[in-house]
Write a protein that holds these residues in place. Structure first.
Motif, PDB file in Angstrom:
ATOM      1  N   UNK A 343      36.090  10.604 -69.075  1.00 11.28           N
ATOM      2  CA  UNK A 343      35.471  10.845 -67.768  1.00 11.28           C
ATOM      3  C   UNK A 343      34.026  10.335 -67.813  1.00 11.28           C
ATOM      4  N   UNK A 344      33.735   9.212 -67.135  1.00 14.41           N
ATOM      5  CA  UNK A 344      32.403   8.604 -67.278  1.00 14.41           C
ATOM      6  C   UNK A 344      31.279   9.488 -66.743  1.00 14.41           C
ATOM      7  N   UNK A 345      31.661  10.529 -65.968  1.00 10.07           N
ATOM      8  CA  UNK A 345      30.605  11.386 -65.400  1.00 10.07           C
ATOM      9  C   UNK A 345      30.395  12.661 -66.213  1.00 10.07           C
ATOM     10  N   UNK A 346      31.165  12.853 -67.235  1.00 10.25           N
ATOM     11  CA  UNK A 346      31.022  14.099 -68.003  1.00 10.25           C
ATOM     12  C   UNK A 346      29.674  14.136 -68.712  1.00 10.25           C
ATOM     13  N   UNK A 347      28.973  15.287 -68.567  1.00  7.20           N
ATOM     14  CA  UNK A 347      27.609  15.297 -69.109  1.00  7.20           C
ATOM     15  C   UNK A 347      27.581  15.429 -70.633  1.00  7.20           C
ATOM     16  N   UNK A 348      28.747  15.727 -71.221  1.00 10.83           N
ATOM     17  CA  UNK A 348      28.781  15.813 -72.689  1.00 10.83           C
ATOM     18  C   UNK A 348      29.311  14.542 -73.351  1.00 10.83           C
ATOM     19  N   UNK A 349      29.429  13.486 -72.570  1.00  3.71           N
ATOM     20  CA  UNK A 349      30.056  12.273 -73.098  1.00  3.71           C
ATOM     21  C   UNK A 349      29.321  11.709 -74.311  1.00  3.71           C
ATOM     22  N   UNK A 418      41.109   5.539 -74.043  1.00  7.30           N
ATOM     23  CA  UNK A 418      41.076   4.315 -74.847  1.00  7.30           C
ATOM     24  C   UNK A 418      39.993   3.372 -74.346  1.00  7.30           C
ATOM     25  N   UNK A 419      39.814   3.319 -73.019  1.00 10.19           N
ATOM     26  CA  UNK A 419      38.760   2.448 -72.478  1.00 10.19           C
ATOM     27  C   UNK A 419      37.397   2.914 -72.979  1.00 10.19           C
ATOM     28  N   UNK A 420      37.183   4.235 -73.026  1.00 14.55           N
ATOM     29  CA  UNK A 420      35.869   4.719 -73.474  1.00 14.55           C
ATOM     30  C   UNK A 420      35.714   4.511 -74.981  1.00 14.55           C
TER      31      UNK A 420
END
Ligand code: CDP
Length: 648
Positions: A343-349, A418-420
């Motif tokens: 999830x590109x918006x997750x703040x814990x990324x 997989x993309x991330x």
């Protein structure tokens, strides 16, 4: 990262994991006496050995100590594990007192000593491809070379298409060639004498191009295998290097010409009949699989210079002649409690980004600590610096997120994860290049021209995917044209042993069973049952999981045929055999769209499927973003590794 590490650092490995640890990974001396006792000992040894590579890049001992600690934390917590040879062979044949020291007491010279005292016992990679010449000398040289690799725990792939077909005249002796299949038996016998790393069976892959005149013999070569007899140290795959040509021949019902440069023998084979023969054999025994190595060369940044020739035994890593790759896998089931991976918006990324960076750096360090069995392997491995970072625990992560493996939402999750992974690991490889330099063949590679080494899914597949695609395109068009430390960065391994060590599901596969009983033999020789039940199922079911129900799940292995379980549980907690072949294939398609190497995936099929259904799956595979396919029909090998408990 600290929070995740702290949660898992002191979680004890299960009985199952400890059994494997003791059987395979604890270091022993020449007399078979244990030199290590616990997972902690192993984690320290591996982290220290690999961190010693940092002496090449810094003089600051504090920095190396910090890096060792990061590696130790990732391994001890089992959030990231390298492939088995790195765990078996790190620190082997080295001064043990250096491995017993506290990290804070390690001096620069200590690390340097480990770095300088590397020996042939420190072979750390799982994947190799060994070429052979079409001559007696060349073939037996390859037998010897691969024996050395397998002895230290590496798996080897070969392209047998270079050998002239059976019956071709041999200049000089006046004799006739006995053909590639007969030589495969020589390699098989050699492998059968080798116990890898003293702990497991050797594994090999034989590849043959689809237009080799002996291809029908190749397809039939394992026909009579019952799992334990014919060519049992080989997986076999046909290389359809030109997928479009093959597809057209199928569509137009045309013939394929079989030919070889060293032979006058040619033959023609109708494309549909050909695929049917492949399907019949695969239906019987799972072999052969298909490989699309032409596609791989298209997406491989050195495909025009050093084309890949074969893959390692489980298919996830296509490599050029003498190529090698070391692998490592991140357990996403553990991470998913802290970060919504993908999830590109997750703040814990940034937790995931951080782990991917350190895992990539670890694998890059492995190259410097690796002692390769042959100078040719050393050369290409260091000129291109292949690393294979992947994931394990996908099925368990899906259970935790209540997403079905065989659903659109499940596939979206797989694609985004997989993309991330691809994005962060390519960013990591470019960051490493800025510090350490590009891989030496970088200028010859396709990267300086703005090359994207994977197919990507369509932008409209999912909104988040559109974002990842954009980030990946930007990266390859702006950054990777200048900086790239590794020619390839990602693959997904089967993680056959390390996922057991990590107490998580294997690679990207669904769980084979939700519960089973494994039998161990105790010191007195008694068979002791070790019941296992998936811990996420236990957590999610809570009080719904009565004793009777648990017994039934252990008996059945899956929820499908159990009456008193709600449809919601049945939908989420799917196992391999609950999933259709198409859904297996689509999972592979979305995942492989982001990997620059390949992935290990088995398209599991039910016992009662027909040869036609196998044919259809193979035909579908030709249209997808995948680089190969392996199928397995339930029950088709007598020595199937995992069977439902009721069949035992
Ligand atoms: O879990 P582990 O690191 O032991 O291995 P894996 O992920 O199941 O397999 C990764 C690769 O290791 C395979 O594709 C082979 O190249 C190699 N391998 C092998 O050589 N022999 C085996 N018995 C298992 C794996």
């Amino acid at each position: 990262m600290e929070r995740v590490i702290n949660k898992y650092l002191n979680v004890k490995p299960s009985k199952n994991a400890n059994t494997i640890l003791k059987d395979r990974y604890l270091m022993k001396d020449g007399q078979g006496r244990y030199l290590e006792e616990t997972w902690d000992d192993v984690s320290k040894r591996v982290a220290r050995h690999v961190a010693s590579a940092e002496v090449k890049y810094t003089k600051d001992v504090k920095e190396i100590q910090e890096i060792e600690k990061k590696y130790y934390n990732m391994i001890k917590s089992r959030i990231f594990l390298p492939n088995s040879p790195t765990i078996f062979n790190s620190g082997k044949a080295m001064p043990l007192e250096l491995f017993k020291k506290e990290a804070k007491d390690m001096g620069f010279d200590d690390y340097k000593k480990i770095f300088d005292s590397k020996s042939k016992h420190n072979m750390l990679s799982a994947c190799f491809v060994v070429p052979m010449d079409d001559s007696m000398d060349g073939i037996f040289e390859a037998v010897k070379q691969s024996a050395m690799i397998m002895k230290y725990g590496g798996g080897v792939g070969y392209d047998f298409s270079v050998l002239r077909p059976k019956g071709t005249s041999i200049a000089g002796t006046g004799g006739k060639s006995s053909g590639p299949i007969s030589f495969m038996h020589v390699f098989n016998t050699s492998a059968s004498t080798i116990e890898q790393g003293g702990a497991r069976r050797a594994a090999q892959m034989a590849v043959m191009k689809y237009d080799h005149p002996d291809v029908l013999d190749f397809i039939n070569s394992k026909k009579d295998n019952d799992g334990n007899s014919v060519l049992n140290y080989f997986n076999i795959s046909i290389n359809i290097d030109d997928v479009n040509n093959f597809k057209n021949k199928l569509k137009n019902d045309e013939e394929i010409t079989l030919e070889h440069p060293e032979s006058d023998k040619t033959a023609k084979l109708n494309a549909k009949e050909y695929l049917r023969k492949i399907s019949e054999n695969a239906w019987k025994s799972g072999d052969p699989g298909l490989l699309f190595l032409g596609k791989h060369n298209h997406y491989y940044a050195m495909g025009h210079e050093t084309p890949v020739q074969a893959t390692n035994p489980c298919g996830e890593e296509p490599l050029p002649p003498f190529g090698s790759c070391n692998l490592g896998s991140i357990d996403i089931a553990k991470l998913i409690d802290f970060v919504d991976i993908g999830n590109p918006k997750d703040r814990n990324l940034d937790i995931f980004e951080d782990i991917v960076y350190w895992a990539s750096r670890f694998l890059d360090d492995v190259i410097d600590m690796n002692v390769y069995p042959l100078p040719q392997i050393d050369e290409i491995s260091k000129n291109q610096r292949f690393i294979g970072l992947g994931i394990m625990g996908l099925a368990d992560a899906l259970y935790k997120k209540s997403l079905a493996y065989n659903s659109v939402e499940g596939r979206k999750f797989m694609a985004k994860v997989t993309a991330s992974l691809a994005y962060f690991s390519h960013v990591a490889s470019s960051k490493l290049a800025e510090k350490r330099g590009n891989f030496p063949d970088f200028k010859k590679s396709k990267y300086p021209k703005g090359f994207i080494p994977m197919p990507l899914l369509e932008d409209d597949f999912d909104e988040d995917i559109k974002l990842w695609n954009q980030k990946l395109r930007d990266h390859f068009l702006n950054t990777a044209i200048k900086y790239k430390r590794n020619v390839q960065t990602n693959t997904v391994a089967p993680t056959g042993s390390i996922s057991n060590l990590a107490d998580t599901s294997s690679g990207i596969e669904p769980n084979f069973m939700l519960a089973y009983i494994r039998y161990m033999t105790d010191k007195e020789g008694n068979r002791v049952p070790l019941p296992y039940i998936n811990s996420i199922l236990v957590d999610k079911m809570g009080d719904d999981l009565t004793e009777d129900l648990e017994a039934e799940i252990i008996e059945q292995g899956s929820l499908t045929n159990i009456k008193n379980v709600s449809d919601e549980y049945k939908k989420i907690f799917v196992t391999s055999m609950d999933i259709s072949a198409e859904d297996h294939l689509l999972a592979q398609h979305v995942i492989q769209s982001y990997l620059d190497a390949s992935c290990s995936k088995t398209i599991n099929m039910k016992k009662e499927i027909t040869v036609d259904e196998v044919y259809n799956i193979y035909e579908k595979a030709l249209d997808l973003n995948i680089k190969g396919i392996t199928i397995y029909r339930d029950g088709s090998l007598q020595t199937q590794v995992l069977e439902k408990n009721k069949d035992k």
